[in-house]
Scaffold this motif. Structure first.
Motif, PDB file in Angstrom:
ATOM      1  N   THR A 412       8.596  -2.777  19.825  1.00 37.75           N
ATOM      2  CA  THR A 412       7.951  -2.325  18.593  1.00 37.75           C
ATOM      3  C   THR A 412       8.742  -2.788  17.372  1.00 37.75           C
ATOM      4  O   THR A 412       8.166  -3.238  16.367  1.00 37.75           O
ATOM      5  CB  THR A 412       7.808  -0.789  18.596  1.00 37.75           C
ATOM      6  OG1 THR A 412       7.071  -0.383  19.769  1.00 37.75           O
ATOM      7  CG2 THR A 412       7.063  -0.308  17.368  1.00 37.75           C
ATOM      8  N   LEU A 413      10.059  -2.699  17.447  1.00 41.24           N
ATOM      9  CA  LEU A 413      10.923  -3.194  16.361  1.00 41.24           C
ATOM     10  C   LEU A 413      10.791  -4.710  16.219  1.00 41.24           C
ATOM     11  O   LEU A 413      10.795  -5.247  15.109  1.00 41.24           O
ATOM     12  CB  LEU A 413      12.377  -2.815  16.625  1.00 41.24           C
ATOM     13  CG  LEU A 413      12.702  -1.310  16.535  1.00 41.24           C
ATOM     14  CD1 LEU A 413      14.135  -1.053  17.005  1.00 41.24           C
ATOM     15  CD2 LEU A 413      12.508  -0.808  15.105  1.00 41.24           C
ATOM     16  N   PHE A 414      10.646  -5.402  17.335  1.00 36.60           N
ATOM     17  CA  PHE A 414      10.485  -6.864  17.314  1.00 36.60           C
ATOM     18  C   PHE A 414       9.231  -7.244  16.528  1.00 36.60           C
ATOM     19  O   PHE A 414       9.255  -8.144  15.685  1.00 36.60           O
ATOM     20  CB  PHE A 414      10.394  -7.393  18.751  1.00 36.60           C
ATOM     21  CG  PHE A 414      10.056  -8.857  18.839  1.00 36.60           C
ATOM     22  CD1 PHE A 414      11.041  -9.817  18.720  1.00 36.60           C
ATOM     23  CD2 PHE A 414       8.741  -9.274  19.049  1.00 36.60           C
ATOM     24  CE1 PHE A 414      10.735 -11.177  18.805  1.00 36.60           C
ATOM     25  CE2 PHE A 414       8.420 -10.618  19.125  1.00 36.60           C
ATOM     26  CZ  PHE A 414       9.430 -11.574  19.005  1.00 36.60           C
ATOM     27  N   VAL A 415       8.123  -6.573  16.792  1.00 35.97           N
ATOM     28  CA  VAL A 415       6.872  -6.856  16.075  1.00 35.97           C
ATOM     29  C   VAL A 415       7.037  -6.566  14.586  1.00 35.97           C
ATOM     30  O   VAL A 415       6.612  -7.351  13.733  1.00 35.97           O
ATOM     31  CB  VAL A 415       5.708  -6.029  16.655  1.00 35.97           C
ATOM     32  CG1 VAL A 415       4.472  -6.118  15.763  1.00 35.97           C
ATOM     33  CG2 VAL A 415       5.359  -6.521  18.053  1.00 35.97           C
ATOM     34  N   TYR A 416       7.653  -5.442  14.266  1.00 33.84           N
ATOM     35  CA  TYR A 416       7.810  -5.039  12.862  1.00 33.84           C
ATOM     36  C   TYR A 416       8.576  -6.089  12.054  1.00 33.84           C
ATOM     37  O   TYR A 416       8.194  -6.414  10.915  1.00 33.84           O
ATOM     38  CB  TYR A 416       8.526  -3.693  12.790  1.00 33.84           C
ATOM     39  CG  TYR A 416       8.686  -3.175  11.379  1.00 33.84           C
ATOM     40  CD1 TYR A 416       7.632  -2.524  10.736  1.00 33.84           C
ATOM     41  CD2 TYR A 416       9.881  -3.347  10.686  1.00 33.84           C
ATOM     42  CE1 TYR A 416       7.765  -2.054   9.432  1.00 33.84           C
ATOM     43  CE2 TYR A 416      10.024  -2.892   9.380  1.00 33.84           C
ATOM     44  CZ  TYR A 416       8.963  -2.243   8.759  1.00 33.84           C
ATOM     45  OH  TYR A 416       9.105  -1.796   7.470  1.00 33.84           O
ATOM     46  N   PHE A 417       9.618  -6.655  12.651  1.00 30.96           N
ATOM     47  CA  PHE A 417      10.479  -7.569  11.898  1.00 30.96           C
ATOM     48  C   PHE A 417      10.101  -9.048  12.041  1.00 30.96           C
ATOM     49  O   PHE A 417      10.323  -9.833  11.119  1.00 30.96           O
ATOM     50  CB  PHE A 417      11.943  -7.389  12.319  1.00 30.96           C
ATOM     51  CG  PHE A 417      12.559  -6.114  11.815  1.00 30.96           C
ATOM     52  CD1 PHE A 417      12.855  -5.947  10.465  1.00 30.96           C
ATOM     53  CD2 PHE A 417      12.830  -5.076  12.686  1.00 30.96           C
ATOM     54  CE1 PHE A 417      13.419  -4.765   9.996  1.00 30.96           C
ATOM     55  CE2 PHE A 417      13.390  -3.885  12.230  1.00 30.96           C
ATOM     56  CZ  PHE A 417      13.687  -3.732  10.876  1.00 30.96           C
ATOM     57  N   PHE A 418       9.537  -9.452  13.176  1.00 28.16           N
ATOM     58  CA  PHE A 418       9.434 -10.883  13.453  1.00 28.16           C
ATOM     59  C   PHE A 418       8.026 -11.436  13.647  1.00 28.16           C
ATOM     60  O   PHE A 418       7.854 -12.659  13.655  1.00 28.16           O
ATOM     61  CB  PHE A 418      10.276 -11.238  14.689  1.00 28.16           C
ATOM     62  CG  PHE A 418      11.736 -10.960  14.517  1.00 28.16           C
ATOM     63  CD1 PHE A 418      12.503 -11.696  13.626  1.00 28.16           C
ATOM     64  CD2 PHE A 418      12.355  -9.941  15.231  1.00 28.16           C
ATOM     65  CE1 PHE A 418      13.846 -11.435  13.449  1.00 28.16           C
ATOM     66  CE2 PHE A 418      13.699  -9.666  15.059  1.00 28.16           C
ATOM     67  CZ  PHE A 418      14.451 -10.410  14.168  1.00 28.16           C
ATOM     68  N   LEU A 419       7.015 -10.588  13.832  1.00 26.24           N
ATOM     69  CA  LEU A 419       5.662 -11.116  14.053  1.00 26.24           C
ATOM     70  C   LEU A 419       4.860 -11.065  12.760  1.00 26.24           C
ATOM     71  O   LEU A 419       4.555  -9.978  12.262  1.00 26.24           O
ATOM     72  CB  LEU A 419       4.940 -10.317  15.140  1.00 26.24           C
ATOM     73  CG  LEU A 419       3.496 -10.784  15.424  1.00 26.24           C
ATOM     74  CD1 LEU A 419       3.489 -12.184  16.018  1.00 26.24           C
ATOM     75  CD2 LEU A 419       2.781  -9.802  16.356  1.00 26.24           C
ATOM     76  N   PRO A 420       4.476 -12.216  12.199  1.00 28.88           N
ATOM     77  CA  PRO A 420       3.619 -12.207  11.009  1.00 28.88           C
ATOM     78  C   PRO A 420       2.174 -11.886  11.388  1.00 28.88           C
ATOM     79  O   PRO A 420       1.787 -12.014  12.550  1.00 28.88           O
ATOM     80  CB  PRO A 420       3.744 -13.639  10.480  1.00 28.88           C
ATOM     81  CG  PRO A 420       4.045 -14.462  11.696  1.00 28.88           C
ATOM     82  CD  PRO A 420       4.843 -13.587  12.611  1.00 28.88           C
ATOM     83  N   GLU A 421       1.389 -11.483  10.393  1.00 30.31           N
ATOM     84  CA  GLU A 421      -0.029 -11.189  10.643  1.00 30.31           C
ATOM     85  C   GLU A 421      -0.795 -12.508  10.759  1.00 30.31           C
ATOM     86  O   GLU A 421      -0.641 -13.403   9.929  1.00 30.31           O
ATOM     87  CB  GLU A 421      -0.595 -10.339   9.512  1.00 30.31           C
ATOM     88  CG  GLU A 421      -2.047  -9.928   9.725  1.00 30.31           C
ATOM     89  CD  GLU A 421      -2.241  -9.213  11.053  1.00 30.31           C
ATOM     90  OE1 GLU A 421      -2.903  -9.801  11.937  1.00 30.31           O
ATOM     91  OE2 GLU A 421      -1.724  -8.087  11.205  1.00 30.31           O
ATOM     92  N   THR A 422      -1.642 -12.618  11.800  1.00 31.64           N
ATOM     93  CA  THR A 422      -2.427 -13.843  12.024  1.00 31.64           C
ATOM     94  C   THR A 422      -3.925 -13.599  11.889  1.00 31.64           C
ATOM     95  O   THR A 422      -4.721 -14.493  12.180  1.00 31.64           O
ATOM     96  CB  THR A 422      -2.127 -14.415  13.425  1.00 31.64           C
ATOM     97  OG1 THR A 422      -2.426 -13.414  14.413  1.00 31.64           O
ATOM     98  CG2 THR A 422      -0.666 -14.811  13.552  1.00 31.64           C
ATOM     99  N   LYS A 423      -4.307 -12.410  11.443  1.00 30.09           N
ATOM    100  CA  LYS A 423      -5.729 -12.063  11.306  1.00 30.09           C
ATOM    101  C   LYS A 423      -6.445 -13.025  10.357  1.00 30.09           C
ATOM    102  O   LYS A 423      -6.000 -13.246   9.231  1.00 30.09           O
ATOM    103  CB  LYS A 423      -5.845 -10.635  10.761  1.00 30.09           C
ATOM    104  CG  LYS A 423      -7.258 -10.167  10.503  1.00 30.09           C
ATOM    105  CD  LYS A 423      -7.277  -8.797   9.859  1.00 30.09           C
ATOM    106  CE  LYS A 423      -6.773  -8.843   8.430  1.00 30.09           C
ATOM    107  NZ  LYS A 423      -6.934  -7.554   7.723  1.00 30.09           N
ATOM    108  N   GLY A 424      -7.539 -13.620  10.828  1.00 29.27           N
ATOM    109  CA  GLY A 424      -8.401 -14.440   9.979  1.00 29.27           C
ATOM    110  C   GLY A 424      -7.869 -15.814   9.617  1.00 29.27           C
ATOM    111  O   GLY A 424      -8.509 -16.541   8.856  1.00 29.27           O
ATOM    112  N   VAL A 425      -6.716 -16.217  10.166  1.00 26.44           N
ATOM    113  CA  VAL A 425      -6.146 -17.532   9.849  1.00 26.44           C
ATOM    114  C   VAL A 425      -6.736 -18.571  10.803  1.00 26.44           C
ATOM    115  O   VAL A 425      -6.658 -18.398  12.023  1.00 26.44           O
ATOM    116  CB  VAL A 425      -4.605 -17.515   9.988  1.00 26.44           C
ATOM    117  CG1 VAL A 425      -4.025 -18.885   9.626  1.00 26.44           C
ATOM    118  CG2 VAL A 425      -3.996 -16.426   9.121  1.00 26.44           C
ATOM    119  N   PRO A 426      -7.343 -19.671  10.304  1.00 23.53           N
ATOM    120  CA  PRO A 426      -7.853 -20.726  11.189  1.00 23.53           C
ATOM    121  C   PRO A 426      -6.751 -21.228  12.121  1.00 23.53           C
ATOM    122  O   PRO A 426      -5.598 -21.366  11.706  1.00 23.53           O
ATOM    123  CB  PRO A 426      -8.318 -21.818  10.218  1.00 23.53           C
ATOM    124  CG  PRO A 426      -8.641 -21.076   8.964  1.00 23.53           C
ATOM    125  CD  PRO A 426      -7.635 -19.950   8.883  1.00 23.53           C
TER     126      PRO A 426
END
Length: 456
Positions: A412-426
């Motif tokens: 959960t901490l990994f997602v919070y700090f390192f995963l950017p949002e990819t919603k709606g990006v081609p």
């Protein structure tokens, strides 16, 4: 099923019938664990083999290969007369999973329009969870049959195998794969057909540019190790690893064992069918929310809920459940409810998104290799947990749930700090997401234009 255990795992059958046997340890048998985990080890190897086939011959080719392998495996398992034949059938099922897991998420990501990609990609997880639920219900029914119920249970895997094979033959190839393999005109025709319009120039040019770059890369696995591809590589390793290390597969594989361990007796298969139904319903919720709320919100909130559920189960079992004692009916029902809440959280977060995120972040030149890494890591950790879970349950007892809770906190901490949002990006413009992320931008070359950022 007792008839299955008596024929292939007689020592487990005898241990199960001993009343004095420690509840946490009565299923601890490496042969039984090997039967479960051999599928995933075979799938791991097959996913690596599938990568060049998927790239050179198309996504459909790997889907058909997976379906045929599954059909062979189901036939061998249904007709098994000894443990060797049973394991060979299980390995062939693993080969089918390796090919299917490698090709299907790619197929979905490339066919879907950007604004629906998350929801459509989650249909992969919905199909998986529906299959788990269906299998649990079949097991519940066939357990009541005499000596041949287990053969029917294993043999019915041939039914989805036939659908997968025929479906793979009838589906159109993805425009990305066609263009990458030199069929530009046919690729554009498919693109116009699936988008429902002739105005696809921008997307077509993006795919053509990506395919030209992809064809210049002769060694995609070597290319994926370069520094500029580090963000995608990290996600391809961490997302599937965390998807398994939260403990969900242990609960789903061994739900009948787990519930029988807690004293549910004949109701264990019914209880595991309940968790399967909950998983299907929660995946449907995720399909409706993923392209509205985004990936990060679902992953983080799901992780928080899963931590609380694992800790609560550990406390109940630690306080109320001894080695030879059974839980009272009230506490047993409470454990099932909390496990169902855990499955709900997984079903609308890490279950589908553990596949969706890796399948949508890779550029075309490393997409097939990246998906192979994702599948291989998923199956490697699935194999490790499947092989070790029964021994860990015997050694850790209720502490096994705290072990998984610790991993959920980390992911959960990994997602919070390192995963950017990819919603709606081609899918062919995902590079700009990494270029503006606080941590990954130092590894990805180039600076996004203002227009590009505004577009995101």
């Amino acid at each position: 099923m007792d008839t299955f255990l008596e024929k292939f795992f007689h020592t487990v059958y005898l241990k199960k019938r001993r009343a004095e046997e420690d509840h946490y340890c009565k299923y601890n048998d490496q042969g039984l664990a090997a039967f479960t985990s051999s599928l995933y080890l075979a799938g791991l190897v097959a996913s690596i083999v599938a990568s060049p086939i998927t790239r050179k011959y198309g996504r459909r080719a790997s889907i058909v290969c997976g379906g045929i392998s599954f059909l062979i495996g189901a036939t061998l398992n249904a007709a098994a007369v000894n443990l060797g034949m049973l394991l060979l059938g299980r390995i062939m099922l693993g080969v089918g999973i390796g090919f299917g897991d490698q090709a299907v998420p790619l197929y979905l990501s490339e066919m879907a329009p950007a604004h629906l990609r998350g929801a459509l990609n989650m249909m992969f997880q919905l199909a998986t969870t529906s299959g788990i639920f269906t299998a649990n219900m079949i097991n519940y029914g066939t357990a009541k049959l005499p000596s041949w119920g287990w053969r029917l249970s294993l043999g019915l895997a041939a039914f989805p195998a036939v659908i997968m094979t025929v479906g793979g033959l009838l589906l159109p190839e993805t425009p990305n794969s066609l263009i990458e393999r030199g069929s530009r005109e046919k690729g554009r025709q498919v693109l116009e057909r699936i988008r429902g319009t002739n105005e696809v120039d921008a997307e077509f040019e993006d795919i053509v540019d990506a395919s030209e770059l992809a064809n210049s890369i002769k060694h995609p696995f070597r290319n994926i190790l370069e520094r500029r591809n580090r963000p995608q590589l990290v996600m391809a390793i961490c997302m599937p690893a965390f998807q398994i290390l939260n403990g969900i597969n242990s609960i789903l594989f061994y739900a009948p064992v787990l519930f029988e361990t807690m004293g549910f007796g004949n109701a264990s298969l019914y209880s595991s069918a309940l968790t399967g139904a909950v998983l299907v319903l929660s995946t449907l919720v995720s399909i409706g929310l993923v392209d509205r709320l985004g990936r990060r919100v679902l992953l983080i909130s799901g992780g928080i809920q899963m931590v609380f559920c694992q800790v609560i189960v550990a406390i109940i079992l630690g306080v109320k459940f001894g080695g030879n004692d059974e839980l009272s009916k009230g506490y047993s029902v409470l454990v099932v409810i909390v496990i169902c809440l855990f499955v709900v959280a997984f079903g609308w977060s890490w279950g589908p998104l553990g596949w969706t995120v890796p399948s949508e972040i890779f550029p075309l030149e490393t997409r097939s290799a990246g998906q192979s890494i994702t599948v291989a890591v998923n199956l490697l950790f699935t194999f490790i947990i499947a092989q070790c879970f029964l021994s860990m349950l015997c050694a850790f007892k209720h502490g096994i749930f705290l072990f998984f809770a610790g991993w959920i906190i980390i992911m959960t901490l990994f997602v919070y700090f390192f995963l950017p949002e990819t919603k709606g990006v081609p899918i062919e413009e995902m590079i700009f997401v990494w270029r503006k992320h606080w941590f990954w931008k130092r590894m990805v070359p180039g600076t996004p234009d203002v227009d590009d950022i505004d577009g995101l």
